[in-house]
Design a protein around this motif. Structure first.
Motif, PDB file in Angstrom:
ATOM      1  N   ARG A   1       0.837  -1.205   0.000  1.00 38.42           N
ATOM      2  CA  ARG A   1       0.000   0.000   0.000  1.00 38.42           C
ATOM      3  C   ARG A   1       0.872   1.256   0.000  1.00 38.42           C
ATOM      4  N   ASP A   2       0.224   2.415  -0.210  1.00 41.95           N
ATOM      5  CA  ASP A   2       0.988   3.665  -0.201  1.00 41.95           C
ATOM      6  C   ASP A   2       1.429   3.992   1.219  1.00 41.95           C
ATOM      7  N   SER A   3       2.498   4.760   1.324  1.00 39.61           N
ATOM      8  CA  SER A   3       3.133   5.010   2.620  1.00 39.61           C
ATOM      9  C   SER A   3       2.213   5.727   3.607  1.00 39.61           C
ATOM     10  N   THR A   4       1.411   6.660   3.151  1.00 34.56           N
ATOM     11  CA  THR A   4       0.515   7.380   4.062  1.00 34.56           C
ATOM     12  C   THR A   4      -0.490   6.429   4.706  1.00 34.56           C
ATOM     13  N   THR A   5      -1.046   5.526   3.931  1.00 34.01           N
ATOM     14  CA  THR A   5      -2.001   4.543   4.465  1.00 34.01           C
ATOM     15  C   THR A   5      -1.337   3.666   5.514  1.00 34.01           C
ATOM     16  N   ILE A   6      -0.120   3.223   5.235  1.00 37.66           N
ATOM     17  CA  ILE A   6       0.609   2.368   6.181  1.00 37.66           C
ATOM     18  C   ILE A   6       0.887   3.132   7.469  1.00 37.66           C
ATOM     19  N   GLU A   7       1.366   4.371   7.353  1.00 35.86           N
ATOM     20  CA  GLU A   7       1.676   5.178   8.538  1.00 35.86           C
ATOM     21  C   GLU A   7       0.435   5.373   9.415  1.00 35.86           C
ATOM     22  N   VAL A   8      -0.688   5.717   8.786  1.00 34.19           N
ATOM     23  CA  VAL A   8      -1.926   5.946   9.540  1.00 34.19           C
ATOM     24  C   VAL A   8      -2.380   4.664  10.232  1.00 34.19           C
ATOM     25  N   GLN A   9      -2.298   3.528   9.545  1.00 33.85           N
ATOM     26  CA  GLN A   9      -2.715   2.273  10.154  1.00 33.85           C
ATOM     27  C   GLN A   9      -1.796   1.898  11.325  1.00 33.85           C
ATOM     28  N   MET A  10      -0.497   2.083  11.152  1.00 34.76           N
ATOM     29  CA  MET A  10       0.433   1.755  12.230  1.00 34.76           C
ATOM     30  C   MET A  10       0.205   2.654  13.447  1.00 34.76           C
ATOM     31  N   GLU A  11      -0.044   3.938  13.220  1.00 40.74           N
ATOM     32  CA  GLU A  11      -0.334   4.845  14.335  1.00 40.74           C
ATOM     33  C   GLU A  11      -1.609   4.419  15.054  1.00 40.74           C
ATOM     34  N   SER A  12      -2.591   3.952  14.295  1.00 41.07           N
ATOM     35  CA  SER A  12      -3.844   3.468  14.873  1.00 41.07           C
ATOM     36  C   SER A  12      -3.612   2.219  15.722  1.00 41.07           C
ATOM     37  N   VAL A  13      -2.797   1.300  15.239  1.00 44.12           N
ATOM     38  CA  VAL A  13      -2.472   0.086  15.997  1.00 44.12           C
ATOM     39  C   VAL A  13      -1.796   0.461  17.313  1.00 44.12           C
ATOM     40  N   LEU A  14      -0.873   1.401  17.276  1.00 47.51           N
ATOM     41  CA  LEU A  14      -0.187   1.830  18.498  1.00 47.51           C
ATOM     42  C   LEU A  14      -1.175   2.402  19.507  1.00 47.51           C
ATOM     43  N   LYS A  15      -2.111   3.207  19.039  1.00 48.59           N
ATOM     44  CA  LYS A  15      -3.110   3.812  19.923  1.00 48.59           C
ATOM     45  C   LYS A  15      -4.041   2.741  20.493  1.00 48.59           C
ATOM     46  N   GLN A  16      -4.557   1.867  19.624  1.00 50.54           N
ATOM     47  CA  GLN A  16      -5.532   0.864  20.054  1.00 50.54           C
ATOM     48  C   GLN A  16      -4.916  -0.233  20.917  1.00 50.54           C
ATOM     49  N   GLN A  17      -3.744  -0.722  20.544  1.00 52.63           N
ATOM     50  CA  GLN A  17      -3.144  -1.856  21.241  1.00 52.63           C
ATOM     51  C   GLN A  17      -2.323  -1.461  22.471  1.00 52.63           C
ATOM     52  N   PHE A  18      -1.705  -0.276  22.426  1.00 49.98           N
ATOM     53  CA  PHE A  18      -0.782   0.090  23.499  1.00 49.98           C
ATOM     54  C   PHE A  18      -1.169   1.369  24.242  1.00 49.98           C
ATOM     55  N   GLY A  19      -2.185   2.083  23.729  1.00 50.64           N
ATOM     56  CA  GLY A  19      -2.728   3.222  24.447  1.00 50.64           C
ATOM     57  C   GLY A  19      -1.934   4.508  24.382  1.00 50.64           C
ATOM     58  N   PHE A  20      -1.070   4.668  23.380  1.00 47.25           N
ATOM     59  CA  PHE A  20      -0.356   5.932  23.269  1.00 47.25           C
ATOM     60  C   PHE A  20      -0.244   6.367  21.818  1.00 47.25           C
ATOM     61  N   ASP A  21      -0.061   7.670  21.662  1.00 46.77           N
ATOM     62  CA  ASP A  21       0.132   8.250  20.333  1.00 46.77           C
ATOM     63  C   ASP A  21       1.611   8.244  20.003  1.00 46.77           C
ATOM     64  N   SER A  22       1.917   7.883  18.779  1.00 41.52           N
ATOM     65  CA  SER A  22       3.294   7.900  18.295  1.00 41.52           C
ATOM     66  C   SER A  22       3.264   8.232  16.810  1.00 41.52           C
ATOM     67  N   CYS A  23       4.216   9.024  16.378  1.00 41.36           N
ATOM     68  CA  CYS A  23       4.329   9.291  14.951  1.00 41.36           C
ATOM     69  C   CYS A  23       5.029   8.098  14.291  1.00 41.36           C
ATOM     70  N   VAL A  24       4.692   7.851  13.045  1.00 43.81           N
ATOM     71  CA  VAL A  24       5.335   6.797  12.272  1.00 43.81           C
ATOM     72  C   VAL A  24       5.864   7.430  10.990  1.00 43.81           C
ATOM     73  N   MET A  25       7.151   7.254  10.740  1.00 38.91           N
ATOM     74  CA  MET A  25       7.781   7.730   9.510  1.00 38.91           C
ATOM     75  C   MET A  25       8.197   6.502   8.713  1.00 38.91           C
ATOM     76  N   LEU A  26       7.615   6.322   7.554  1.00 41.13           N
ATOM     77  CA  LEU A  26       7.913   5.165   6.722  1.00 41.13           C
ATOM     78  C   LEU A  26       8.948   5.549   5.672  1.00 41.13           C
ATOM     79  N   ARG A  27       9.974   4.719   5.539  1.00 47.16           N
ATOM     80  CA  ARG A  27      11.016   4.969   4.546  1.00 47.16           C
ATOM     81  C   ARG A  27      11.391   3.664   3.845  1.00 47.16           C
ATOM     82  N   SER A  28      11.712   3.775   2.573  1.00 51.19           N
ATOM     83  CA  SER A  28      12.174   2.631   1.783  1.00 51.19           C
ATOM     84  C   SER A  28      13.642   2.338   2.109  1.00 51.19           C
ATOM     85  N   ARG A  29      14.112   1.217   1.649  1.00 55.38           N
ATOM     86  CA  ARG A  29      15.518   0.849   1.823  1.00 55.38           C
ATOM     87  C   ARG A  29      16.434   1.924   1.229  1.00 55.38           C
ATOM     88  N   ASP A  30      16.085   2.421   0.037  1.00 53.26           N
ATOM     89  CA  ASP A  30      16.903   3.455  -0.605  1.00 53.26           C
ATOM     90  C   ASP A  30      16.912   4.749   0.202  1.00 53.26           C
TER      91      ASP A  30
END
Length: 181
Positions: free
Chosen positions: A50-79
């Motif tokens: 999926r596109d990086s923005t979608t992945i970042e938003v989903q990962m931030e949601s998982v952190l909030k729902q599963q662990f109860g805190f807000d965290s920023c997620v920065m997605l980067r490719s290998r390059d």
């Protein structure tokens, strides 16, 4: 599938404590492929198409729902991870370069306005020994004498640049990149 590094901000500092085994399981359960964590500071390698923005938003949601805190997620490719090492002007050998522990790449949520970057560099030129430069959604910073004695905190940089960031030093990035490859 593309291979990505998700850099999670503020993991295992302050009150945001989470075991990497639990983090890995939460992201795997959320549907991310081949999830691996590196160190205990919020470095997650994963596969997704999926596109990086979608992945970042989903990962931030998982952190909030599963662990109860807000965290920023920065997605980067290998390059992009490789570039954050190779294009950092303070990394390398010789007297003009800093140690791998003190030289950081701060991954940014967006490209800051150049006027804000220029103002930060100009303002700080007379205040500290740290050196700063900007790249593509990354701020290069040589802390020289250490992060703990610097005025260039995450909060300060967020206000100055108008965007969120999360930092990794060269030792960490080299280790992460080796695991991505």
């Amino acid at each position: 599938m593309s291979r990505y590094l998700a850099l999670l901000g503020s993991i295992n500092i302050g009150g945001n404590r989470v075991k990497m085994v639990d983090l890995k399981a939460a992201f795997a359960d959320a549907g991310f492929g081949d999830v691996t964590t590196v160190a205990a500071s919020g470095n997650v390698i994963l596969d997704d198409d999926r596109d990086s923005t979608t992945i970042e938003v989903q990962m931030e949601s998982v952190l909030k729902q599963q662990f109860g805190f807000d965290s920023c997620v920065m997605l980067r490719s290998r390059d992009e991870v490789r570039a954050a090492i190779e294009e950092n002007p303070f990394h390398g050998t010789g007297p003009q370069h800093g140690s791998d522990k003190m030289v950081h790449s701060i991954f940014l949520s967006q490209q800051p306005e150049q006027t804000r970057v220029d103002a930060l560099i100009q303002q700080h030129a007379t205040k500290g020994s740290e050196r700063l430069a900007i790249g593509d959604r990354v701020l290069y910073l040589d802390y020289v004498h250490g992060v703990g004695v610097s005025d260039l905190s995450n909060k300060f940089l967020r206000r100055a640049l108008g965007c969120t960031g999360t930092a990794r030093n060269m030792n960490s990035l080299k280790n992460i990149l080796s695991k991505m490859e």
